[in-house]
Design a protein around this motif. Structure first.
Motif, PDB file in Angstrom:
ATOM      1  N   ILE A  22     -15.456 -19.365 -10.192  1.00  0.00           N
ATOM      2  CA  ILE A  22     -14.885 -18.164 -10.804  1.00  0.00           C
ATOM      3  C   ILE A  22     -13.481 -17.924 -10.255  1.00  0.00           C
ATOM      4  O   ILE A  22     -12.553 -17.590 -10.986  1.00  0.00           O
ATOM      5  CB  ILE A  22     -15.796 -16.942 -10.546  1.00  0.00           C
ATOM      6  CG1 ILE A  22     -17.100 -17.106 -11.326  1.00  0.00           C
ATOM      7  CG2 ILE A  22     -15.101 -15.647 -10.947  1.00  0.00           C
ATOM      8  CD1 ILE A  22     -18.102 -16.014 -11.092  1.00  0.00           C
ATOM      9  N   GLY A  23     -13.338 -18.150  -8.932  1.00  0.00           N
ATOM     10  CA  GLY A  23     -12.047 -17.930  -8.286  1.00  0.00           C
ATOM     11  C   GLY A  23     -10.955 -18.844  -8.819  1.00  0.00           C
ATOM     12  O   GLY A  23      -9.775 -18.541  -8.720  1.00  0.00           O
ATOM     13  N   MET A  24     -11.346 -20.000  -9.364  1.00  0.00           N
ATOM     14  CA  MET A  24     -10.327 -20.886  -9.923  1.00  0.00           C
ATOM     15  C   MET A  24      -9.596 -20.203 -11.066  1.00  0.00           C
ATOM     16  O   MET A  24      -8.396 -20.369 -11.215  1.00  0.00           O
ATOM     17  CB  MET A  24     -10.978 -22.177 -10.425  1.00  0.00           C
ATOM     18  CG  MET A  24     -11.362 -23.120  -9.322  1.00  0.00           C
ATOM     19  SD  MET A  24     -12.067 -24.617 -10.003  1.00  0.00           S
ATOM     20  CE  MET A  24     -12.348 -25.522  -8.493  1.00  0.00           C
ATOM     21  N   VAL A  25     -10.326 -19.449 -11.875  1.00  0.00           N
ATOM     22  CA  VAL A  25      -9.705 -18.901 -13.077  1.00  0.00           C
ATOM     23  C   VAL A  25      -9.502 -17.393 -13.031  1.00  0.00           C
ATOM     24  O   VAL A  25      -8.877 -16.827 -13.912  1.00  0.00           O
ATOM     25  CB  VAL A  25     -10.530 -19.246 -14.334  1.00  0.00           C
ATOM     26  CG1 VAL A  25     -10.452 -20.732 -14.605  1.00  0.00           C
ATOM     27  CG2 VAL A  25     -11.963 -18.805 -14.186  1.00  0.00           C
ATOM     28  N   MET A  26     -10.050 -16.721 -12.016  1.00  0.00           N
ATOM     29  CA  MET A  26      -9.948 -15.274 -12.051  1.00  0.00           C
ATOM     30  C   MET A  26      -9.289 -14.727 -10.796  1.00  0.00           C
ATOM     31  O   MET A  26      -9.412 -15.306  -9.721  1.00  0.00           O
ATOM     32  CB  MET A  26     -11.338 -14.662 -12.211  1.00  0.00           C
ATOM     33  CG  MET A  26     -11.269 -13.289 -12.768  1.00  0.00           C
ATOM     34  SD  MET A  26     -12.470 -13.026 -14.020  1.00  0.00           S
ATOM     35  CE  MET A  26     -13.750 -12.272 -13.073  1.00  0.00           C
ATOM     36  N   VAL A  76      -9.761 -17.570  -1.254  1.00  0.00           N
ATOM     37  CA  VAL A  76      -9.495 -18.994  -1.493  1.00  0.00           C
ATOM     38  C   VAL A  76      -9.175 -19.195  -2.975  1.00  0.00           C
ATOM     39  O   VAL A  76      -8.321 -20.008  -3.338  1.00  0.00           O
ATOM     40  CB  VAL A  76     -10.694 -19.847  -1.019  1.00  0.00           C
ATOM     41  CG1 VAL A  76     -10.589 -21.266  -1.562  1.00  0.00           C
ATOM     42  CG2 VAL A  76     -10.756 -19.854   0.499  1.00  0.00           C
ATOM     43  N   GLY A  77      -9.822 -18.396  -3.825  1.00  0.00           N
ATOM     44  CA  GLY A  77      -9.523 -18.461  -5.253  1.00  0.00           C
ATOM     45  C   GLY A  77      -8.068 -18.147  -5.571  1.00  0.00           C
ATOM     46  O   GLY A  77      -7.536 -18.577  -6.591  1.00  0.00           O
ATOM     47  N   LEU A  78      -7.414 -17.419  -4.684  1.00  0.00           N
ATOM     48  CA  LEU A  78      -6.004 -17.084  -4.921  1.00  0.00           C
ATOM     49  C   LEU A  78      -5.095 -18.290  -4.749  1.00  0.00           C
ATOM     50  O   LEU A  78      -3.950 -18.278  -5.176  1.00  0.00           O
ATOM     51  CB  LEU A  78      -5.554 -15.976  -3.946  1.00  0.00           C
ATOM     52  CG  LEU A  78      -6.204 -14.605  -4.095  1.00  0.00           C
ATOM     53  CD1 LEU A  78      -5.806 -13.697  -2.956  1.00  0.00           C
ATOM     54  CD2 LEU A  78      -5.802 -13.977  -5.416  1.00  0.00           C
ATOM     55  N   ILE A  79      -5.618 -19.338  -4.063  1.00  0.00           N
ATOM     56  CA  ILE A  79      -4.773 -20.527  -3.868  1.00  0.00           C
ATOM     57  C   ILE A  79      -5.350 -21.758  -4.559  1.00  0.00           C
ATOM     58  O   ILE A  79      -4.960 -22.878  -4.263  1.00  0.00           O
ATOM     59  CB  ILE A  79      -4.547 -20.825  -2.362  1.00  0.00           C
ATOM     60  CG1 ILE A  79      -5.871 -20.952  -1.614  1.00  0.00           C
ATOM     61  CG2 ILE A  79      -3.680 -19.751  -1.719  1.00  0.00           C
ATOM     62  CD1 ILE A  79      -5.719 -21.497  -0.201  1.00  0.00           C
ATOM     63  N   THR A  80      -6.328 -21.546  -5.469  1.00  0.00           N
ATOM     64  CA  THR A  80      -6.802 -22.698  -6.231  1.00  0.00           C
ATOM     65  C   THR A  80      -6.236 -22.649  -7.638  1.00  0.00           C
ATOM     66  O   THR A  80      -6.147 -21.585  -8.224  1.00  0.00           O
ATOM     67  CB  THR A  80      -8.349 -22.721  -6.327  1.00  0.00           C
ATOM     68  OG1 THR A  80      -8.795 -21.467  -6.838  1.00  0.00           O
ATOM     69  CG2 THR A  80      -8.978 -22.979  -4.988  1.00  0.00           C
ATOM     70  N   PRO A  81      -5.827 -23.813  -8.179  1.00  0.00           N
ATOM     71  CA  PRO A  81      -5.380 -23.835  -9.572  1.00  0.00           C
ATOM     72  C   PRO A  81      -6.587 -23.737 -10.504  1.00  0.00           C
ATOM     73  O   PRO A  81      -7.704 -23.948 -10.040  1.00  0.00           O
ATOM     74  CB  PRO A  81      -4.733 -25.218  -9.680  1.00  0.00           C
ATOM     75  CG  PRO A  81      -5.433 -26.055  -8.637  1.00  0.00           C
ATOM     76  CD  PRO A  81      -5.810 -25.126  -7.539  1.00  0.00           C
ATOM     77  N   PRO A  82      -6.442 -23.435 -11.745  1.00  0.00           N
ATOM     78  CA  PRO A  82      -5.171 -23.187 -12.445  1.00  0.00           C
ATOM     79  C   PRO A  82      -4.645 -21.760 -12.291  1.00  0.00           C
ATOM     80  O   PRO A  82      -3.441 -21.560 -12.408  1.00  0.00           O
ATOM     81  CB  PRO A  82      -5.538 -23.446 -13.904  1.00  0.00           C
ATOM     82  CG  PRO A  82      -6.992 -23.146 -13.989  1.00  0.00           C
ATOM     83  CD  PRO A  82      -7.580 -23.505 -12.660  1.00  0.00           C
ATOM     84  N   VAL A  83      -5.528 -20.774 -12.043  1.00  0.00           N
ATOM     85  CA  VAL A  83      -5.023 -19.407 -11.894  1.00  0.00           C
ATOM     86  C   VAL A  83      -5.101 -19.024 -10.429  1.00  0.00           C
ATOM     87  O   VAL A  83      -6.166 -18.809  -9.881  1.00  0.00           O
ATOM     88  CB  VAL A  83      -5.864 -18.401 -12.720  1.00  0.00           C
ATOM     89  CG1 VAL A  83      -5.303 -16.996 -12.526  1.00  0.00           C
ATOM     90  CG2 VAL A  83      -5.840 -18.770 -14.173  1.00  0.00           C
ATOM     91  N   GLY A  84      -3.961 -18.961  -9.767  1.00  0.00           N
ATOM     92  CA  GLY A  84      -3.943 -18.567  -8.364  1.00  0.00           C
ATOM     93  C   GLY A  84      -2.723 -17.711  -8.127  1.00  0.00           C
ATOM     94  O   GLY A  84      -1.597 -18.189  -8.119  1.00  0.00           O
ATOM     95  N   THR A  85      -2.948 -16.427  -7.954  1.00  0.00           N
ATOM     96  CA  THR A  85      -1.823 -15.498  -7.892  1.00  0.00           C
ATOM     97  C   THR A  85      -0.894 -15.817  -6.726  1.00  0.00           C
ATOM     98  O   THR A  85       0.322 -15.783  -6.873  1.00  0.00           O
ATOM     99  CB  THR A  85      -2.347 -14.057  -7.741  1.00  0.00           C
ATOM    100  OG1 THR A  85      -3.510 -13.932  -8.538  1.00  0.00           O
ATOM    101  CG2 THR A  85      -1.325 -13.061  -8.185  1.00  0.00           C
TER     102      THR A  85
HETATM  103 NA    NA Z   1      -7.687 -19.702  -8.488  1.00  0.00          NA
END
Ligand code: NA
Ligand code: NA
Lengths: 425, 174, 312
Positions: free
Chosen positions: A326-330, A367-376
């Motif tokens: 989920i963190g990858m895209v959100m 960690v989701g914030l630094i995974t592509p494709p959506v990482g702010t």
């Molecule tokens: Na991400």
């Protein structure tokens, strides 16, 4: 049934490209139809009352504190201090970034603000000194997400409010994991610099170092005031946020004198604007979570996960894996707002310590914030560095794996988190 | 017209800053009063919460006009332009529907709130619920305007996922 | 009888295992029994449907059916409910029962209907007592300089300031941390709250001031009420009275148990009658001020009812 409708309508509305806040409200409306509890007042009430929260009032003040710290020269002085300590070592500017990230983390509650400060001030320096840009940018992005783990922390506040857990306890529980993340980065940076040779910074004279330390003293006093004040009973988390902003204001205006009172106006506007975007999302999430509660959705989820409910580690691992995807895209805030109310009853039922879970939840979410494709955070670094996202994504890999390793460690040995948490609180 | 809108937006920004400043002072003063005089102002929390709600709805209304609410446009980027426009029109209509319900509900709560006073400051709760009227009208205005731009193929339109050829905007969620 | 299938969303602030939760359960079973299972009450604990003021508005607008509220949250709708906040009125709960269930209390409930909610019955929250971490409060002088958290209500601020404490308004959600860290020294709540919120972990002294008796009110939405047939209304009323009886019994047993438990954790002291009398005298200022605020007639009527409850 309700779970399916929830997932389908939320993703459907989101894929149409509308703001997530509206997707959440419309998901609430869909569930309202499904439950046959249709009433427009519930939408208005939940949106407005969702915004009307005293604990969440910490959000604008931590944002404001961050804005003032960056504009008023506090962040700069912390970085200077770190340079004078470790800048002369091999790969020194990397360690500077890590140390500055950890110190900034204890001042600010937002990964975006910290990353922006670190990237603006350090990345040009690293580039000029011949450090590989992708790797350096990756390190800064990875360092930036320590901000929400070490208190103060906006995500912990939002998690605490939505999951009904003590914000102070979450804060204290975040300290050790945040420092472990910093140590992990040190090792990963050492490893990735093993074959790269860059000229280290010159060792600064004792006199300069003394001056930089003196200069940074007031900046370093800030975490002492915030964490000490919270722990020592001077104030509550919301008040701590106000004190942080007030302290940053006084230091910037009267000690460092880098800004004047009229300069505060745009900072207030910016902080208010950023806050309103975060908080509108929070309010919208209340609309959907009201309906989620009415629909007994957590119960549905619990029965779905029945087979692994009696093994806390398996459950934890499952949630972490789902969250990484989920963190990858959100983005982090919507992830908390959507998932925290659904997972917390599950976790408590399975006998997992909710404070430990909160720390893990925010770590994985970050960690989701630094995974592509959506990482702010990746996007922030990419726009400051003016480098393509692919390059930074490649540069971040060693640090990403370090974090995942730490998370696995924390799943296998929850005591690493829970024992110091009890010690601090 | 554009000038009027700009002026209103600017005024709203200043009101947001003012609200934040008052909230700041209200909480700060209570901490000080507690330590120095062992007392506090009962209205502090209620006042700052009211201002907080106003701040949020003023700011998020502006943010609709500036397209700065967090969205998810990965899929929109990958689909053909025609379909993308269709999606944008559909999602604008859905958002308008949500805002219509927000307006209807707020109006009902506003009327109820005219006769109910808050606990400490005794202000009529209608002041709180009028945030809903403000936001649903304000956001509705921006969404209608953008919908009009999209349908009339105006260059000022914002379509999620569309990459404008000669724009130097920072791509937010790329 | 004329009974249709109905779903009743019933919101309350405490958790499912509290006396509120148990009483809602009783109400639910009774309603179901009387309606042959046609009425389904769905309880929502932990303020899941919103805080008391939010739920009241939902009731008035017809977006929710029933709730339990503190009388203090009703003041915004009908300021006369502030009368229940008056300090040092009752010595025993049985006296309060008489006033609440008698002409005076029911008259107040009847007045709610024109504001969009129907008040059914009073439940018991309980007598409020003082805890603090500084010293046992045996006389008014002991309150001197104690930083005491009170509800965000000007009358309480004044009452405790008059008695010598430093009254500090603070949200309940912040209270535990504030007590734990010493941001405030003390607070006042019923035994059950002191136990359920674990204040005994961070407070040393419990002083049985019994300074105010707090009831709760069971409300039903007027728009929903108006839809009900007379038979249906009777079912709700009967079940409400059953829940009242069982809730009060439960509350009093619970208070005994809580007190016994708290005695193992805290130093508990009672207040000598003559000291209580001094506190009562000090409270007269705010009581008279409330008389001006609420109307002298209402205050007199209330005081007469209180006196009657003590003699009969
Ligand atoms: Na991400
Ligand atoms: Na932080």
């Amino acid at each position: 049934m309700a779970l399916g409708i929830f997932l389908l309508s939320l993703s459907g509305f989101m894929f149409l490209g509308m703001p997530i806040a509206f997707a959440l409200v419309l998901t609430g409306i869909t569930l309202m139809w499904h439950l046959d509890f249709f009433d427009a007042q519930l939408i208005a009430q939940n949106l407005i009352n969702g915004a009307d929260s005293f604990p969440l009032m910490a959000v604008p003040f931590f944002i404001l504190a961050g804005e003032i710290m960056n504009a008023g020269g506090i962040s700069k002085r912390i970085i200077n201090l770190a340079i004078s300590c470790v800048g002369h070592r091999k790969g020194g500017l990397g360690y500077v970034a890590i140390i500055a990230a950890v110190i900034l983390a204890s001042l600010s509650g937002s990964a975006i603000a910290d990353t922006a400060a670190l990237a603006t001030l350090l990345l040009p320096m690293m580039r000029d000194n011949g450090y590989p840009v992708g790797r350096s940018a990756g390190l800064i992005a990875a360092g930036g997400i320590i901000a929400p783990i070490i208190p103060p922390s906006m995500p912990f506040i939002i998690f605490g409010v939505t999951a009904n857990q003590s914000i102070s306890k979450l804060f204290m529980a975040g300290i050790v994991p945040g420092v472990i993340m910093g140590l992990g980065l040190v090792l990963a940076w050492k490893w990735s610099m093993r074959s790269i040779d860059v000229e280290p910074q010159p060792r600064q004279s004792f006199k300069t170092r003394l001056k930089v330390t003196k200069d940074g003293f007031f900046a370093l006093l800030m975490p002492v005031i915030i964490i000490g004040g919270l722990r020592g009973g001077l104030f509550t988390p919301t008040e701590a946020a106000v004190i942080a902003a007030g302290y940053a204001m006084i230091i910037s205006l009267f000690v460092y004198r880098e800004i004047k009172i009229p300069d505060l106006v745009p900072l207030f506007i910016q902080a208010a604007y950023t806050t309103s975007i975060v908080m509108f999302l929070c309010a919208a999430a209340i609309v959907s979570s009201y309906m989620v509660t009415l629909a007994d959705l957590p119960a549905e989820l619990i029965s779905l996960l029945e087979p692994i409910m009696d093994s806390p580690r398996t459950l934890m691992a499952t949630i972490v894996i789902v969250m990484i995807f989920i963190g990858m895209v959100m983005d982090l805030t919507p992830t908390i707002l959507i998932l925290a109310p659904v997972t917390i009853p599950l976790v408590i039922k399975a006998g997992i310590d909710p404070i430990y879970f909160g720390v893990m939840f925010i770590m994985v979410g970050c960690v989701g914030l630094i995974t592509p494709p959506v990482g702010t955070v990746l996007s922030v670094v990419s726009s400051v560095a003016r480098e393509p996202l692919e390059k930074i994504t490649k540069g971040i890999l060693p640090f990403l794996f370090t974090y995942i390793f730490i998370i696995i460690l924390f799943i296998i040995f929850p005591e690493i988190v829970t024992i110091p948490a009890k010690l601090f609180y | 017209m554009d000038y009027i809108i700009k002026t209103i937006e600017k005024t709203i920004e200043y009101m947001m800053a003012l609200a934040l400043a008052v909230m700041f002072s209200a909480v700060f003063i209570n901490v000080i009063l507690r330590y120095l005089f062992g007392s506090g102002i009962a209205a502090s929390e209620e006042l700052s919460r009211l201002l907080f709600v106003w701040l949020i709805f003023m700011g998020s209304t502006l943010a609709v006009g500036r397209n700065s609410h967090i969205g998810f446009d990965l899929i929109q980027k990958k689909i053909p332009a025609k379909l993308r426009v269709a999606c944008a029109i559909l999602s604008h209509c859905l958002m308008l529907y949500a805002l219509y319900l927000f307006l209807e509900g707020s109006l009902r709560q506003y009327n109820i709130g005219l006769n109910i006073n808050s606990t400490v400051m005794k202000y009529p709760l209608a002041i709180l619920y009028s945030t809903g009227l403000f936001a649903s009208f304000g956001m509705g205005f921006y969404i209608l305007r953008n919908l009009f731009f999209i349908i009339s193929k105006n260059n000022k339109s914002h379509i999620p996922g569309e990459v404008k050829s000669n724009s130097d905007q920072v791509k937010e969620n790329d | 009888q004329d009974v249709n299938s109905r779903i009743i969303r019933f919101g309350y602030g405490l958790n499912q295992d509290s006396k509120q939760g148990r009483a809602v359960e009783t109400f639910k079973e009774e309603v179901s029994r009387l309606s042959d299972g046609k009425f389904k009450v769905k309880g929502f604990a932990n303020a899941l449907l919103g805080n008391e003021n939010q739920m009241q508005n939902a009731l008035i607008g017809g977006a929710q059916e029933m709730m339990i509220t503190a009388t203090s949250s009703l003041i915004g709708i009908d300021k006369r409910f502030a009368i229940w906040d008056l300090p040092f009125m009752f010595d025993e709960a049985s006296q309060a029962d008489k006033v609440l269930d008698g002409k005076f209390g029911q008259g107040l409930l009847d007045g709610l209907e024109k504001h969009g909610v129907v008040g059914l019955v009073y439940w018991e929250n309980g007598f409020r007592d003082l805890t603090n971490s500084k010293r046992p409060i045996k006389t008014m002088d002991d309150l001197d300089g104690v930083k005491l958290r009170v509800m965000q209500n000007p009358m309480y601020l004044e009452l405790f300031n008059d008695m010598g404490a430093n009254a500090i308004p603070m949200a309940f959600s912040e209270l535990f941390t504030a007590l734990e860290t010493g941001a405030v020294d003390g607070q006042e709540n019923p035994y059950s709250t002191i136990q359920s919120s674990k204040f005994y972990e961070v407070q040393k002294y419990l002083s049985q001031t019994h300074h105010v008796y707090s009831p709760w009110v069971m409300l039903i939405s007027k728009p929903f009420w108006d839809k009900l047939s007379n038979d249906e209304k009777t079912i709700i009323k009967k079940a409400a009275i059953t829940s009242r009886t069982s809730e009060r019994k439960d509350s009093r047993e619970q208070a005994e148990k809580s007190l016994a438990y708290l005695k193992t954790k805290m130093e508990v002291n009672s207040i000598a009658p003559e000291e209580l009398e001094k506190m009562r005298a000090s409270a007269r200022t705010v009581i008279n001020a409330q008389g001006k605020e609420l109307g002298q007639d209402l205050l007199d009527e209330f005081l007469v009812a209180v006196d009657e409850s003590k003699t009969k």
